[in-house]
Design a protein around this motif. Structure first.
Motif, PDB file in Angstrom:
ATOM      1  N   LEU A 172      -9.189  -0.582  -0.517  1.00  0.00           N
ATOM      2  CA  LEU A 172      -8.315  -0.926  -1.641  1.00  0.00           C
ATOM      3  C   LEU A 172      -9.070  -1.158  -2.945  1.00  0.00           C
ATOM      4  CD1 LEU A 172      -5.800  -3.384   0.070  1.00  0.00           C
ATOM      5  CD2 LEU A 172      -5.588  -0.917  -0.289  1.00  0.00           C
ATOM      6  N   GLU A 192      -8.299   1.040  -5.972  1.00  0.00           N
ATOM      7  CA  GLU A 192      -6.883   1.147  -6.328  1.00  0.00           C
ATOM      8  C   GLU A 192      -6.508   0.146  -7.414  1.00  0.00           C
ATOM      9  OE1 GLU A 192      -5.014   3.501  -5.192  1.00  0.00           O
ATOM     10  OE2 GLU A 192      -6.257   4.194  -3.534  1.00  0.00           O
ATOM     11  N   TYR A 247      -0.411   0.992  -6.371  1.00  0.00           N
ATOM     12  CA  TYR A 247      -0.014  -0.033  -5.411  1.00  0.00           C
ATOM     13  C   TYR A 247       0.552  -1.237  -6.164  1.00  0.00           C
ATOM     14  CZ  TYR A 247      -2.634   2.418  -1.706  1.00  0.00           C
ATOM     15  OH  TYR A 247      -3.091   3.321  -0.782  1.00  0.00           O
ATOM     16  N   GLN A 266       0.816  -1.199   0.000  1.00  0.00           N
ATOM     17  CA  GLN A 266       0.000   0.000   0.000  1.00  0.00           C
ATOM     18  C   GLN A 266       0.857   1.259   0.000  1.00  0.00           C
ATOM     19  OE1 GLN A 266      -3.416  -0.244   2.686  1.00  0.00           O
ATOM     20  NE2 GLN A 266      -3.015  -2.435   2.821  1.00  0.00           N
ATOM     21  N   SER A 267       1.849   1.232  -0.850  1.00  0.00           N
ATOM     22  CA  SER A 267       2.723   2.369  -1.089  1.00  0.00           C
ATOM     23  C   SER A 267       2.811   2.516  -2.601  1.00  0.00           C
ATOM     24  CB  SER A 267       4.100   2.094  -0.471  1.00  0.00           C
ATOM     25  OG  SER A 267       4.986   3.117  -0.798  1.00  0.00           O
ATOM     26  N   LYS A 268       2.428   3.649  -3.127  1.00  0.00           N
ATOM     27  CA  LYS A 268       2.378   3.816  -4.575  1.00  0.00           C
ATOM     28  C   LYS A 268       3.771   4.015  -5.158  1.00  0.00           C
ATOM     29  CE  LYS A 268      -2.358   5.352  -4.727  1.00  0.00           C
ATOM     30  NZ  LYS A 268      -3.333   6.292  -5.254  1.00  0.00           N
TER      31      LYS A 268
END
Length: 161
Positions: free
Chosen positions: A85, A88, A153, A45-47
């Motif tokens: 999420l 995303e 993500y 969960q870090s782009k």
């Protein structure tokens, strides 16, 4: 004879524990019904860009996910467990960077085009040399081609331990 019952319980517990799939810290075990195996995934969960996501997975001792067969659906079900999420997109480990129109996983296995994995409504993969990297795109999480510099993500994958 008093040791027989505790020994039987210990052996049963050991056998049960060895059947359970263990994953590295931060990874979740997902069953691949089509292969009869379990694999560990991590929803990062870090782009980042595709290259950044690949490097991050390698930092975890993993690779960008190879979502084939029923394992693709199992990963979608894991994403949907987290409502935050579902809007995303997620990088996975495929590209046609080496040869336009020929899609391959990071381990060089070919990625078949068309259904059931590719999004059928806008001729995925599309956009030629502008979009050479594979992702699961919201809201349906079919395969989509995307430009590598997009910040999204990712899903990392590693074997059980």
């Amino acid at each position: 004879m008093q040791w027989a019952a505790p020994l039987a319980v210990a052996v049963a517990a050991l056998c049960f524990a060895s059947v359970q799939a263990a994953c590295p810290n931060g990874f979740t075990s997902i069953d691949d019904v089509s292969e009869g195996t379990s694999t560990c995934i991590r929803l990062v969960q870090s782009k980042s860009t595709w290259q950044g996501a690949k490097a991050m997975c390698e930092m975890f001792g993993a690779s960008l996910a190879k979502l084939t067969g029923d394992f693709h659906q199992a990963a979608i079900e894991e994403i949907r467990k987290f409502p935050e999420l579902t809007d995303e997109a997620f990088w996975i480990g495929g590209s046609d960077e080496k040869s336009e129109g020929s899609w391959y996983w990071l381990d060089d296995d070919p990625i078949p085009l068309g259904t059931p994995h590719w999004y059928p409504c806008n001729n995925q993969p599309n956009h030629g040399t502008d979009q050479n990297h594979l992702c699961l795109y919201t809201p349906d999480f079919f395969y989509h081609s995307l430009e590598q510099q997009r910040q999204i993500y990712s899903i990392c994958q590693t074997d059980t331990i």
